[in-house]
Design a protein around this motif. Structure first.
Motif, PDB file in Angstrom:
ATOM      1  N   SER A 105      -7.938 -39.551   7.110  1.00 29.60           N
ATOM      2  CA  SER A 105      -7.675 -39.244   8.513  1.00 29.60           C
ATOM      3  C   SER A 105      -7.698 -37.730   8.701  1.00 29.60           C
ATOM      4  CB  SER A 105      -6.318 -39.815   8.915  1.00 29.60           C
ATOM      5  OG  SER A 105      -5.276 -39.158   8.192  1.00 29.60           O
ATOM      6  N   GLU A 106      -7.733 -37.309   9.954  1.00 30.16           N
ATOM      7  CA  GLU A 106      -7.749 -35.878  10.251  1.00 30.16           C
ATOM      8  C   GLU A 106      -6.502 -35.195   9.698  1.00 30.16           C
ATOM      9  OE1 GLU A 106      -8.959 -32.204  11.644  1.00 30.16           O
ATOM     10  OE2 GLU A 106     -10.075 -34.085  11.424  1.00 30.16           O
ATOM     11  N   GLU A 107      -5.350 -35.833   9.853  1.00 33.37           N
ATOM     12  CA  GLU A 107      -4.108 -35.230   9.367  1.00 33.37           C
ATOM     13  C   GLU A 107      -4.094 -35.164   7.838  1.00 33.37           C
ATOM     14  OE1 GLU A 107      -1.760 -33.798  11.149  1.00 33.37           O
ATOM     15  OE2 GLU A 107      -3.036 -34.173  12.889  1.00 33.37           O
ATOM     16  N   ALA A 108      -4.571 -36.229   7.186  1.00 32.93           N
ATOM     17  CA  ALA A 108      -4.598 -36.226   5.722  1.00 32.93           C
ATOM     18  C   ALA A 108      -5.554 -35.168   5.206  1.00 32.93           C
ATOM     19  CB  ALA A 108      -4.993 -37.604   5.208  1.00 32.93           C
ATOM     20  N   LEU A 109      -6.674 -34.967   5.907  1.00 25.07           N
ATOM     21  CA  LEU A 109      -7.637 -33.957   5.490  1.00 25.07           C
ATOM     22  C   LEU A 109      -7.053 -32.558   5.634  1.00 25.07           C
ATOM     23  CD1 LEU A 109     -10.499 -33.258   4.547  1.00 25.07           C
ATOM     24  CD2 LEU A 109     -11.216 -33.283   6.945  1.00 25.07           C
ATOM     25  N   ARG A 110      -6.324 -32.320   6.717  1.00 23.94           N
ATOM     26  CA  ARG A 110      -5.702 -31.004   6.900  1.00 23.94           C
ATOM     27  C   ARG A 110      -4.647 -30.747   5.822  1.00 23.94           C
ATOM     28  NH1 ARG A 110      -6.617 -28.413  11.745  1.00 23.94           N
ATOM     29  NH2 ARG A 110      -4.718 -27.199  11.450  1.00 23.94           N
ATOM     30  N   GLY A 111      -3.908 -31.774   5.461  1.00 26.49           N
ATOM     31  CA  GLY A 111      -2.912 -31.617   4.407  1.00 26.49           C
ATOM     32  C   GLY A 111      -3.556 -31.304   3.065  1.00 26.49           C
ATOM     33  N   ARG A 112      -4.659 -31.952   2.775  1.00 28.46           N
ATOM     34  CA  ARG A 112      -5.362 -31.694   1.505  1.00 28.46           C
ATOM     35  C   ARG A 112      -5.915 -30.271   1.483  1.00 28.46           C
ATOM     36  NH1 ARG A 112      -7.000 -35.137  -2.415  1.00 28.46           N
ATOM     37  NH2 ARG A 112      -8.738 -34.492  -3.751  1.00 28.46           N
ATOM     38  N   ARG A 113      -6.447 -29.837   2.614  1.00 30.87           N
ATOM     39  CA  ARG A 113      -6.978 -28.481   2.677  1.00 30.87           C
ATOM     40  C   ARG A 113      -5.855 -27.447   2.559  1.00 30.87           C
ATOM     41  NH1 ARG A 113     -11.980 -28.228   7.048  1.00 30.87           N
ATOM     42  NH2 ARG A 113     -13.424 -29.480   5.787  1.00 30.87           N
ATOM     43  N   LEU A 114      -4.686 -27.770   3.059  1.00 34.26           N
ATOM     44  CA  LEU A 114      -3.549 -26.855   2.951  1.00 34.26           C
ATOM     45  C   LEU A 114      -3.191 -26.638   1.478  1.00 34.26           C
ATOM     46  CD1 LEU A 114      -1.753 -25.385   5.057  1.00 34.26           C
ATOM     47  CD2 LEU A 114      -0.054 -27.161   4.676  1.00 34.26           C
ATOM     48  N   ALA A 115      -3.199 -27.712   0.691  1.00 33.93           N
ATOM     49  CA  ALA A 115      -2.904 -27.595  -0.736  1.00 33.93           C
ATOM     50  C   ALA A 115      -3.974 -26.784  -1.449  1.00 33.93           C
ATOM     51  CB  ALA A 115      -2.783 -28.988  -1.347  1.00 33.93           C
ATOM     52  N   LEU A 116      -5.249 -27.001  -1.082  1.00 33.37           N
ATOM     53  CA  LEU A 116      -6.326 -26.221  -1.684  1.00 33.37           C
ATOM     54  C   LEU A 116      -6.213 -24.751  -1.314  1.00 33.37           C
ATOM     55  CD1 LEU A 116      -9.328 -28.645  -1.023  1.00 33.37           C
ATOM     56  CD2 LEU A 116      -8.259 -28.167  -3.233  1.00 33.37           C
ATOM     57  N   LEU A 117      -5.789 -24.468  -0.082  1.00 35.05           N
ATOM     58  CA  LEU A 117      -5.619 -23.079   0.346  1.00 35.05           C
ATOM     59  C   LEU A 117      -4.500 -22.397  -0.447  1.00 35.05           C
ATOM     60  CD1 LEU A 117      -6.296 -20.733   2.204  1.00 35.05           C
ATOM     61  CD2 LEU A 117      -4.767 -21.734   3.919  1.00 35.05           C
ATOM     62  N   GLN A 118      -3.414 -23.114  -0.716  1.00 33.39           N
ATOM     63  CA  GLN A 118      -2.343 -22.528  -1.520  1.00 33.39           C
ATOM     64  C   GLN A 118      -2.864 -22.064  -2.879  1.00 33.39           C
ATOM     65  OE1 GLN A 118       0.560 -25.690  -1.651  1.00 33.39           O
ATOM     66  NE2 GLN A 118       1.783 -24.807  -0.006  1.00 33.39           N
ATOM     67  N   THR A 119      -3.604 -22.925  -3.546  1.00 31.87           N
ATOM     68  CA  THR A 119      -4.152 -22.583  -4.852  1.00 31.87           C
ATOM     69  C   THR A 119      -5.093 -21.392  -4.755  1.00 31.87           C
ATOM     70  OG1 THR A 119      -3.989 -24.888  -5.554  1.00 31.87           O
ATOM     71  CG2 THR A 119      -5.465 -23.459  -6.819  1.00 31.87           C
ATOM     72  N   ALA A 120      -5.967 -21.408  -3.748  1.00 30.20           N
ATOM     73  CA  ALA A 120      -6.939 -20.322  -3.602  1.00 30.20           C
ATOM     74  C   ALA A 120      -6.243 -18.993  -3.328  1.00 30.20           C
ATOM     75  CB  ALA A 120      -7.911 -20.652  -2.477  1.00 30.20           C
ATOM     76  N   LEU A 121      -5.199 -18.995  -2.495  1.00 24.28           N
ATOM     77  CA  LEU A 121      -4.492 -17.753  -2.192  1.00 24.28           C
ATOM     78  C   LEU A 121      -3.739 -17.219  -3.408  1.00 24.28           C
ATOM     79  CD1 LEU A 121      -3.066 -18.166   1.432  1.00 24.28           C
ATOM     80  CD2 LEU A 121      -4.836 -16.613   0.628  1.00 24.28           C
ATOM     81  N   LEU A 122      -3.103 -18.098  -4.154  1.00 29.71           N
ATOM     82  CA  LEU A 122      -2.401 -17.649  -5.358  1.00 29.71           C
ATOM     83  C   LEU A 122      -3.379 -17.098  -6.387  1.00 29.71           C
ATOM     84  CD1 LEU A 122       0.230 -20.519  -5.671  1.00 29.71           C
ATOM     85  CD2 LEU A 122       0.743 -18.090  -5.297  1.00 29.71           C
TER      86      LEU A 122
END
Length: 634
Positions: free
Chosen positions: A46-63
């Motif tokens: 779903s759109e919400e699940a996709l945004r949540g997954r991208r949020l986790a990927l963004l955390q890793t990329a920023l760190l």
């Protein structure tokens, strides 16, 4: 502010962004594009699940990015309060996973013995990540009170946690709460900002970037980092960034920067097109503290134009194309897809100058084939109608667009010939053949005629080269009918090159292959050397032929219902066959013969042609006489 504002007064000077950076009023900056690809994508989300997954990927990329560049303070701008809150709440878990995965047990034990206030990340080298308790994170939105905001900003700006202990990296998530006039001051400046979500407002982007452009409090040199995440599709190629919707956040940030100072972004486009060779080109002067020019010194390019860093190496010309088509003069995504395909096609084939794109050219873009040749033809039609925008003409000219209508018509013909050759294995169509609405038979016949390629030697040579690339035997010395039969038989040959038995009556696309083989064997002496070599390679050789004696032929004809003229022509034919050993006979050929001591000149070619065409009127005696000479049609 206008040039004459009632609120602020008259504008007396304008200080551009590039000038402010060069003058030290603002810190320099670089744009870091984090190209993020989901290592284990889930197709049904779903759109919400996709945004949540991208949020986790963004955390890793920023760190990871903070560890690679040793960034201490990063502001992350979100559009949704719940996502900012979730980012701050779960960042420690991501940091712990990265630290555990990277740092060895020995290094962790060594770091555990150090006081918490003095443990420094570079003491754990070659590992970059720090322990999760050394990572600070929080979030702010419009519902926080002024006191709460001040407490969070104080911790972020001074690099401390709620207990007053030093932290190494700090991430502050904000949701449109830190507007103009809110200052962040402390021992640390804002070293980096990240746009977790795309921004539509240029003013908002400018304000957010301004957080990072403030010089360091201690006066040390600073290069701020503007972080733009780009989430790529599963099979998306970053080289297609010109027409990729994934790079819209980068285009929005560059547009916002350009709205404040065109020079600093336009330099990205011009620099790739006019970049000088190493060691050449003018540089900026270097002056000492008193303002005098320092001889022999030259400043670097500095920040006169923006610096954009990508996760993988990127061709400066591709970046320039992106800036021109997505930032300076944004184009529709439909048009950009064709522009990007043209750019990729030229790059793949190493073209640098004007090159006509064949009409049937297709370019693989992601999971589909883009019809580049037809798209280019459409641009030409729009151009001739005067409906193509000037900036699009300029952009296509930079990619070596060929606008001449004659070339376009020629490319359509070449595309039809190439397609026919691919489908049939030869370029020897029948005279009346049609292929994709192109009279390909007449076309090739005209091209093979005198001046068929045009009277311009240069253009004729270029076109001949294109045809030769399609089929080296397009202009063979023998008729196309012969070439077509030969090519069909060559394709039917076995692995060792020999043909199976093909009897007369076996046809292919209306051509009687068996009868043609028999005719070639019979007319072998009439064939050229290259023709004989080709047939011999297929196992076709000259047919054995009986050579009757002229006297016997003449005797056969005495009486028996044969006229004197027929017997004379028959004797001349027997003499010709005995000497030459082949037929047909040229129509203009005359044969000299002696019968009963008297010389005769017989128009043998005319008699042979007429007799063959009227063979249904021959009587049995005449047919028998011709059969005795080995004439098969009799």
């Amino acid at each position: 502010m206008t040039a004459d504002s009632r609120t602020f007064g008259k504008q007396i000077a304008f200080l551009g962004l590039a000038e402010a950076i060069e003058g030290g009023v603002l810190a320099g900056f670089e744009i870091d594009v984090l190209e993020i690809r989901d290592p284990d994508p889930v197709l049904v989300l779903s759109e919400e699940a996709l945004r949540g997954r991208r949020l986790a990927l963004l955390q890793t990329a920023l760190l990871e990015h903070a560890a690679a560049h040793d960034i201490h303070t990063t502001m992350v701008f979100h559009n949704r309060v719940e996502e900012a809150q979730a980012f701050a709440a779960t960042l420690h878990e991501t940091a712990a996973e990265l630290y555990q995965a990277e740092v060895s047990d020995a290094a962790r034990l060594e770091a555990a013995d150090l006081p918490a206030s003095t443990a420094r990340p570079y003491e754990l080298e070659p590992f970059r990540h720090v322990r999760p308790e050394r990572v600070w994170t929080s979030w702010l939105c419009g519902e926080h009170t002024v006191a709460e905001r001040r407490a969070v900003l104080r911790q972020f700006a001074n690099g401390i946690n709620a207990a007053g202990k030093r932290v190494h990296r700090a991430f502050l998530c904000s949701v449109r709460v830190l507007g103009e006039g809110v200052d962040i001051s402390g021992l640390r400046g804002v070293e980096a900002i990240c746009f977790a979500d795309p921004r539509a407002s240029w003013v908002e982007v400018q304000q957010n970037i301004g957080r990072a452009l403030r010089p360091n409090p201690d006066g040390t040199t600073k290069v701020a980092r503007i972080i733009v995440p780009v989430f790529l599709g599963k099979d998306e190629d970053p080289e297609n960034m010109v027409a990729s919707a994934s790079y819209a956040p980068l285009a929005a940030v560059l547009q916002a920067v350009r709205s404040h100072d065109e020079q600093i972004v336009d330099g990205l486009a011009s620099r790739a097109l006019t970049r000088p060779s190493e060691g050449t080109g003018p540089g900026r002067l270097v002056r000492d503290e008193e303002g005098n020019i320092v001889e022999g010194a030259e400043a670097s390019a500095g920040h006169s134009s923006a610096v954009v860093n990508f996760s993988s190496p990127r061709d400066p010309a591709l970046i320039a194309a992106f800036v021109r088509t997505r930032v300076i003069r944004p184009q529709s995504m439909v048009w950009l897809e064709g522009y990007n395909a043209l750019h990729q096609w030229r790059r793949a084939h190493g073209h640098t100058g004007p090159v006509a794109v064949p009409y049937d050219t297709e370019v693989a873009l992601e999971v589909s084939q883009f019809p580049l040749g037809r798209w280019v033809a459409q641009q030409r039609r729009t151009f001739r109608a005067g409906e193509l925008e000037p900036w699009r003409i300029e952009q296509l000219d930079e990619l070596g667009m060929v606008w001449e209508p004659g070339d376009e018509a020629w490319e359509r013909k070449i595309a039809a010939l190439r397609s026919y050759r691919k489908a049939h294995g030869h370029l020897a169509p029948r005279q009346d053949a049609q292929w994709f609405d192109e009279p390909i038979g007449r076309l090739l016949a005209n091209l093979r005629s005198k001046d068929g390629l045009g009277k311009d030697p240069e253009r004729a040579a270029r076109r001949a080269g294109q045809l030769h690339a399609i089929d080296p035997e397009w202009d063979c010395a023998w008729p196309l009918d012969w070439q077509r039969h030969y090519r069909v038989l060559a394709d039917l040959a076995d692995a060792d090159g020999t043909l199976p038995a093909i009897e007369p009556g076996v046809t292919f696309d209306g051509d009687d292959l068996g009868r043609w083989i028999t005719r070639q064997a019979r007319d072998w002496p009439e064939l050229s050397g290259p023709q004989r070599e080709r047939l011999a390679a297929l196992g076709i050789t000259a047919a054995p032929r009986p050579v009757p004696a002229p006297q016997a032929a003449a005797t056969t004809g005495r009486g028996g219902g044969l006229s004197a003229a027929f017997r004379r022509n028959l004797a001349a034919l027997a003499q010709y066959l005995g000497r030459e050993g082949h037929i047909p006979i040229p129509r203009q050929h005359a044969e000299h013969i002696v019968i009963d001591g008297q010389e005769h000149t017989v128009a043998l070619g005319v008699w042979w042609s007429n007799t063959r065409s009227r063979r249904d009127k021959l009587n049995p005696q005449q047919r028998a006489a011709l059969q005795a000479l080995g004439i098969d049609w009799a």
